[in-house]
Design a protein around this motif. Structure first.
Motif, PDB file in Angstrom:
ATOM      1  N   ASN A 351     -26.288 -23.673 -26.193  1.00 30.63           N
ATOM      2  CA  ASN A 351     -25.987 -22.605 -25.226  1.00 30.63           C
ATOM      3  C   ASN A 351     -26.361 -22.885 -23.785  1.00 30.63           C
ATOM      4  O   ASN A 351     -26.093 -22.052 -22.918  1.00 30.63           O
ATOM      5  CB  ASN A 351     -26.696 -21.306 -25.654  1.00 30.63           C
ATOM      6  N   VAL A 352     -27.017 -23.996 -23.510  1.00 30.95           N
ATOM      7  CA  VAL A 352     -27.486 -24.250 -22.143  1.00 30.95           C
ATOM      8  C   VAL A 352     -26.769 -25.482 -21.594  1.00 30.95           C
ATOM      9  O   VAL A 352     -26.510 -26.430 -22.326  1.00 30.95           O
ATOM     10  CB  VAL A 352     -29.015 -24.477 -22.131  1.00 30.95           C
ATOM     11  N   GLY A 353     -26.496 -25.463 -20.280  1.00 29.37           N
ATOM     12  CA  GLY A 353     -25.880 -26.640 -19.650  1.00 29.37           C
ATOM     13  C   GLY A 353     -24.403 -26.438 -19.402  1.00 29.37           C
ATOM     14  O   GLY A 353     -23.847 -25.368 -19.683  1.00 29.37           O
ATOM     15  N   ILE A 354     -23.773 -27.450 -18.845  1.00 25.95           N
ATOM     16  CA  ILE A 354     -22.331 -27.374 -18.569  1.00 25.95           C
ATOM     17  C   ILE A 354     -21.668 -28.717 -18.894  1.00 25.95           C
ATOM     18  O   ILE A 354     -22.349 -29.746 -19.011  1.00 25.95           O
ATOM     19  CB  ILE A 354     -22.032 -26.966 -17.097  1.00 25.95           C
ATOM     20  N   PRO A 355     -20.346 -28.723 -19.055  1.00 29.32           N
ATOM     21  CA  PRO A 355     -19.655 -29.967 -19.416  1.00 29.32           C
ATOM     22  C   PRO A 355     -19.770 -31.041 -18.333  1.00 29.32           C
ATOM     23  O   PRO A 355     -19.749 -30.731 -17.136  1.00 29.32           O
ATOM     24  CB  PRO A 355     -18.191 -29.536 -19.577  1.00 29.32           C
ATOM     25  N   ILE A 356     -19.856 -32.273 -18.748  1.00 25.87           N
ATOM     26  CA  ILE A 356     -20.051 -33.376 -17.810  1.00 25.87           C
ATOM     27  C   ILE A 356     -18.823 -33.591 -16.929  1.00 25.87           C
ATOM     28  O   ILE A 356     -18.945 -34.017 -15.777  1.00 25.87           O
ATOM     29  CB  ILE A 356     -20.435 -34.677 -18.573  1.00 25.87           C
ATOM     30  N   GLU A 357     -17.633 -33.278 -17.436  1.00 28.07           N
ATOM     31  CA  GLU A 357     -16.420 -33.533 -16.654  1.00 28.07           C
ATOM     32  C   GLU A 357     -16.423 -32.689 -15.379  1.00 28.07           C
ATOM     33  O   GLU A 357     -16.132 -33.190 -14.279  1.00 28.07           O
ATOM     34  CB  GLU A 357     -15.162 -33.206 -17.486  1.00 28.07           C
ATOM     35  N   LEU A 358     -16.736 -31.385 -15.533  1.00 24.84           N
ATOM     36  CA  LEU A 358     -16.764 -30.492 -14.363  1.00 24.84           C
ATOM     37  C   LEU A 358     -17.927 -30.876 -13.454  1.00 24.84           C
ATOM     38  O   LEU A 358     -17.814 -30.860 -12.219  1.00 24.84           O
ATOM     39  CB  LEU A 358     -16.909 -29.034 -14.821  1.00 24.84           C
ATOM     40  N   THR A 359     -19.049 -31.247 -14.067  1.00 23.64           N
ATOM     41  CA  THR A 359     -20.233 -31.663 -13.303  1.00 23.64           C
ATOM     42  C   THR A 359     -19.915 -32.858 -12.421  1.00 23.64           C
ATOM     43  O   THR A 359     -20.214 -32.876 -11.218  1.00 23.64           O
ATOM     44  CB  THR A 359     -21.337 -32.093 -14.287  1.00 23.64           C
ATOM     45  N   LEU A 360     -19.330 -33.864 -13.034  1.00 24.52           N
ATOM     46  CA  LEU A 360     -19.041 -35.113 -12.321  1.00 24.52           C
ATOM     47  C   LEU A 360     -18.135 -34.855 -11.122  1.00 24.52           C
ATOM     48  O   LEU A 360     -18.391 -35.316 -10.003  1.00 24.52           O
ATOM     49  CB  LEU A 360     -18.401 -36.101 -13.302  1.00 24.52           C
ATOM     50  N   ALA A 361     -17.056 -34.091 -11.375  1.00 22.44           N
ATOM     51  CA  ALA A 361     -16.107 -33.832 -10.292  1.00 22.44           C
ATOM     52  C   ALA A 361     -16.791 -33.081  -9.150  1.00 22.44           C
ATOM     53  O   ALA A 361     -16.605 -33.398  -7.970  1.00 22.44           O
ATOM     54  CB  ALA A 361     -14.920 -33.034 -10.828  1.00 22.44           C
ATOM     55  N   ALA A 362     -17.618 -32.091  -9.515  1.00 21.14           N
ATOM     56  CA  ALA A 362     -18.280 -31.279  -8.482  1.00 21.14           C
ATOM     57  C   ALA A 362     -19.292 -32.108  -7.694  1.00 21.14           C
ATOM     58  O   ALA A 362     -19.387 -31.991  -6.464  1.00 21.14           O
ATOM     59  CB  ALA A 362     -18.973 -30.086  -9.137  1.00 21.14           C
ATOM     60  N   VAL A 363     -20.042 -32.964  -8.390  1.00 23.63           N
ATOM     61  CA  VAL A 363     -21.083 -33.760  -7.712  1.00 23.63           C
ATOM     62  C   VAL A 363     -20.435 -34.806  -6.809  1.00 23.63           C
ATOM     63  O   VAL A 363     -20.813 -34.968  -5.645  1.00 23.63           O
ATOM     64  CB  VAL A 363     -22.003 -34.435  -8.754  1.00 23.63           C
ATOM     65  N   ASP A 364     -19.447 -35.514  -7.326  1.00 23.22           N
ATOM     66  CA  ASP A 364     -18.783 -36.552  -6.523  1.00 23.22           C
ATOM     67  C   ASP A 364     -18.207 -35.930  -5.251  1.00 23.22           C
ATOM     68  O   ASP A 364     -18.367 -36.462  -4.153  1.00 23.22           O
ATOM     69  CB  ASP A 364     -17.688 -37.210  -7.367  1.00 23.22           C
ATOM     70  N   GLN A 365     -17.567 -34.754  -5.409  1.00 21.30           N
ATOM     71  CA  GLN A 365     -16.956 -34.106  -4.244  1.00 21.30           C
ATOM     72  C   GLN A 365     -18.010 -33.678  -3.234  1.00 21.30           C
ATOM     73  O   GLN A 365     -17.857 -33.876  -2.030  1.00 21.30           O
ATOM     74  CB  GLN A 365     -16.138 -32.895  -4.722  1.00 21.30           C
ATOM     75  N   ARG A 366     -19.102 -33.106  -3.745  1.00 20.54           N
ATOM     76  CA  ARG A 366     -20.165 -32.624  -2.848  1.00 20.54           C
ATOM     77  C   ARG A 366     -20.762 -33.781  -2.040  1.00 20.54           C
ATOM     78  O   ARG A 366     -20.964 -33.683  -0.834  1.00 20.54           O
ATOM     79  CB  ARG A 366     -21.247 -31.949  -3.695  1.00 20.54           C
ATOM     80  N   LEU A 367     -21.022 -34.907  -2.727  1.00 26.20           N
ATOM     81  CA  LEU A 367     -21.622 -36.051  -2.031  1.00 26.20           C
ATOM     82  C   LEU A 367     -20.650 -36.625  -1.009  1.00 26.20           C
ATOM     83  O   LEU A 367     -21.049 -37.046   0.083  1.00 26.20           O
ATOM     84  CB  LEU A 367     -22.057 -37.126  -3.039  1.00 26.20           C
ATOM     85  N   ARG A 368     -19.354 -36.624  -1.347  1.00 24.59           N
ATOM     86  CA  ARG A 368     -18.352 -37.085  -0.371  1.00 24.59           C
ATOM     87  C   ARG A 368     -18.310 -36.136   0.823  1.00 24.59           C
ATOM     88  O   ARG A 368     -18.289 -36.577   1.975  1.00 24.59           O
ATOM     89  CB  ARG A 368     -16.965 -37.151  -1.016  1.00 24.59           C
ATOM     90  N   ASP A 369     -18.263 -34.827   0.539  1.00 23.84           N
ATOM     91  CA  ASP A 369     -18.192 -33.841   1.627  1.00 23.84           C
ATOM     92  C   ASP A 369     -19.377 -33.980   2.576  1.00 23.84           C
ATOM     93  O   ASP A 369     -19.254 -33.737   3.778  1.00 23.84           O
ATOM     94  CB  ASP A 369     -18.165 -32.415   1.054  1.00 23.84           C
ATOM     95  N   GLU A 370     -20.531 -34.341   2.014  1.00 24.99           N
ATOM     96  CA  GLU A 370     -21.730 -34.443   2.849  1.00 24.99           C
ATOM     97  C   GLU A 370     -21.896 -35.845   3.440  1.00 24.99           C
ATOM     98  O   GLU A 370     -22.890 -36.109   4.124  1.00 24.99           O
ATOM     99  CB  GLU A 370     -22.972 -34.072   2.019  1.00 24.99           C
ATOM    100  N   GLY A 371     -20.956 -36.734   3.144  1.00 24.07           N
ATOM    101  CA  GLY A 371     -21.000 -38.078   3.719  1.00 24.07           C
ATOM    102  C   GLY A 371     -22.127 -38.937   3.174  1.00 24.07           C
ATOM    103  O   GLY A 371     -22.571 -39.880   3.836  1.00 24.07           O
ATOM    104  N   ILE A 372     -22.595 -38.624   1.952  1.00 24.23           N
ATOM    105  CA  ILE A 372     -23.722 -39.392   1.396  1.00 24.23           C
ATOM    106  C   ILE A 372     -23.358 -40.026   0.047  1.00 24.23           C
ATOM    107  O   ILE A 372     -24.236 -40.424  -0.704  1.00 24.23           O
ATOM    108  CB  ILE A 372     -24.989 -38.513   1.224  1.00 24.23           C
TER     109      ILE A 372
END
Ligand code: SF4
Ligand code: SF4
Length: 501
Positions: A351-372
């Protein structure tokens, strides 16, 4: 009252015409399901103990056995399903927290299966991987944002410490103690032969495995078991475990019964004591605290090794990853909610946590958006099942994948989900010497090498079909992905178009 309300989950079907009473099944079953009845001159079964590990079925010389799921039906309905009812009976009997092994089995979406890959046709020809070079090597660690030159115009090639891999897959953390000596030996040898990495998990490093140091990631978890100077020096990289896919938000617990002999020496704790890793690191309550540990480990090893920070996939993972990328870590490893483990509370696992596919996409995008994005490499795990899952993960933005359950399956695991009992009939998740010796490390390492070699061929084939000839060109190339049966929000988070668009 309680447990006895539950009819056995599996039935042992023995064809008595075929059974020659050789008693192989009796000797092979650590759960004591089979026994010989001299009075009846027949083999008998105690089905209440069967976990469906398939060991007896595999080794019965006359194919006299099969294990089937019991069709004894509870009065289920859409709300009260058989598992809900059984769990209530178990807890009413024991008063305890339910424990399980391996990953989340609930029918939640597996996004890998709803994402399809592209193939080249006509204008952008495919590449034949048998005739043309294909690059599957990757290096993990910080990269510069742009090419740097010295005052004479020469390209500066000095990179911070990297992990070099022959393919974008590594064996994920599984501690000595949770898995057997022979399972560890199989992983270490295979990683060395393949030119990839395996990971000690949080149990320290047995002295016999120091020789595999260049292909070893040493882990530092909140319990600090087996962590000392030589240990840190020996690994090719150091991983700080903040969280784990199967045990999100809670610590680890290896029962005292498994802390025996070499396991206790390697962990540097007394025999028979429970090895409990607290849920938090008691010296880390902020990104600044994490940064201190990252730099302490770098300082302790002369800034010669990349430091990985491993976290579980949770709701605000993109913000967490952004903080980790600024903490000085070289690599972020993220473990999705389907990640396996030796023992986890069932409620947490399911019941805890989230799927890795959505996680990966969100993290990659966030790091790109922040230029890091180039500050860190991204490694993802949590039920990577095949070469196509790897290719999809890379296209979504990962630099490499961690695999654990797939590696255990290669070693003979039959996913019976009872690792926490310590009675693994396949010699993997056990410390019982009679069971451990069932896994031959020569055979185990060969099977792991075969699996990874097959995946590497498949990765090349799939990339070739897309007209792509390197992992680097595939990484984050989401135009190669299309969703099927996904809603607008899911497509938006994944950053991909729907099939047909
Ligand atoms: S292993 Fe097969 S043949 Fe041997 S006792 Fe068991 S069921 Fe019978
Ligand atoms: S490792 Fe062993 S006990 Fe664990 S699921 Fe696999 S076969 Fe079962």
């Amino acid at each position: 009252m309680g447990v006895e309300f539950i009819y056995p989950e599996f039935e042992v079907v023995r064809n008595q015409d075929r059974c020659i009473a050789c008693r192989v099944c009796e000797r092979q079953c650590a759960n004591e399901v089979h026994h010989y009845s001299p009075e009846r001159g027949l083999m008998m079964s105690d089905e209440t103990k069967c976990v469906d590990c398939q060991r007896c079925v595999s080794l019965c010389p006359t194919r006299a056995l099969k294990i089937v799921k019991s069709d004894c039906a509870f009065r289920e309905n859409a709300n009260w399903q058989a598992d809900n009812i059984k769990e209530i009976y178990k807890q009413a009997s024991s008063g305890g927290v339910l424990l399980s092994s391996m990953g989340n089995p609930k029918p939640l979406p597996v996004y890998w299966d709803r994402i399809l890959l592209n193939a080249s046709q006509v204008t952008n020809p495919p590449i034949d991987p048998l005739r043309e070079p294909m690059e599957t090597r990757v290096s993990l660690g910080k990269k510069p944002d742009k090419i740097q030159r010295d005052k004479d115009g020469n390209i500066i090639c000095d990179l911070p410490p990297q992990i070099e891999l022959s393919m974008p897959v590594m064996f994920s953390a599984m501690s000595y103690g949770s898995i057997s000596y022979n399972a560890h030996a199989s992983l270490a040898r295979a990683a060395t032969e393949l030119g990839i990495m395996y990971n000690t998990g949080e149990g320290g490093l047995h002295e016999d495995f120091y020789q595999y140091g260049p292909n070893t990631i040493v882990q530092v978890a909140s319990g600090r078991f087996g962590v000392h100077e030589d240990y840190l020096e020996t690994g090719a990289a150091i991983e700080i475990k903040m969280g784990q896919g199967a045990n999100r938000g809670i610590g680890g617990h290896l029962p005292g019964a498994k802390i025996v002999g070499d396991v206790s020496r390697t962990r540097m704790i007394p025999e028979g004591t429970d090895a409990i890793s607290p849920a938090p690191h008691h010296d880390i309550y902020s990104i600044e605290d994490l940064r201190q540990l990252v730099y302490s480990l770098k300082e302790a090893t002369g800034y010669s090794k990349p430091v990985i920070v491993k976290v579980a996939a949770v709701h605000n993972i993109a913000a967490i990853a952004s903080g980790i990328a600024r903490s000085g870590a070289d690599i972020i490893a993220i473990d999705g909610f389907r990640g396996g483990t030796g023992a986890a509370p069932t409620r947490i696992r399911d019941n805890v946590g989230i799927p890795i596919e959505l996680t990966l996409a969100a993290v990659d995008q966030r790091l790109r958006d922040e230029g890091i994005r180039n500050n860190v490499s991204l490694v993802v795990g949590g039920s990577i099942r095949s070469a196509s899952d790897v290719v999809k993960a890379i296209a979504l933005g990962a630099d490499a994948c961690y695999v654990a359950t797939s590696a255990l399956l290669a070693l003979g695991c039959h996913l019976c989900r009872t690792c926490h009992t310590g009675k693994c009939n396949w010699g993997i998740a056990t410390q019982r010497p009679d069971l451990v010796k069932r896994l031959n490390p020569d055979v185990g390492s060969e099977r792991l090498i075969n699996l990874m070699t097959a995946w590497r061929h498949e990765i090349k084939e799939i990339m070739g079909g897309m007209g792509i000839n390197s992992i680097e060109a595939l990484r984050g190339n989401r135009s190669m992905l299309r969703g099927v049966g996904l809603n607008e929000k899911e497509l938006e988070i994944l950053g991909i178009s729907h099939a047909g668009e």
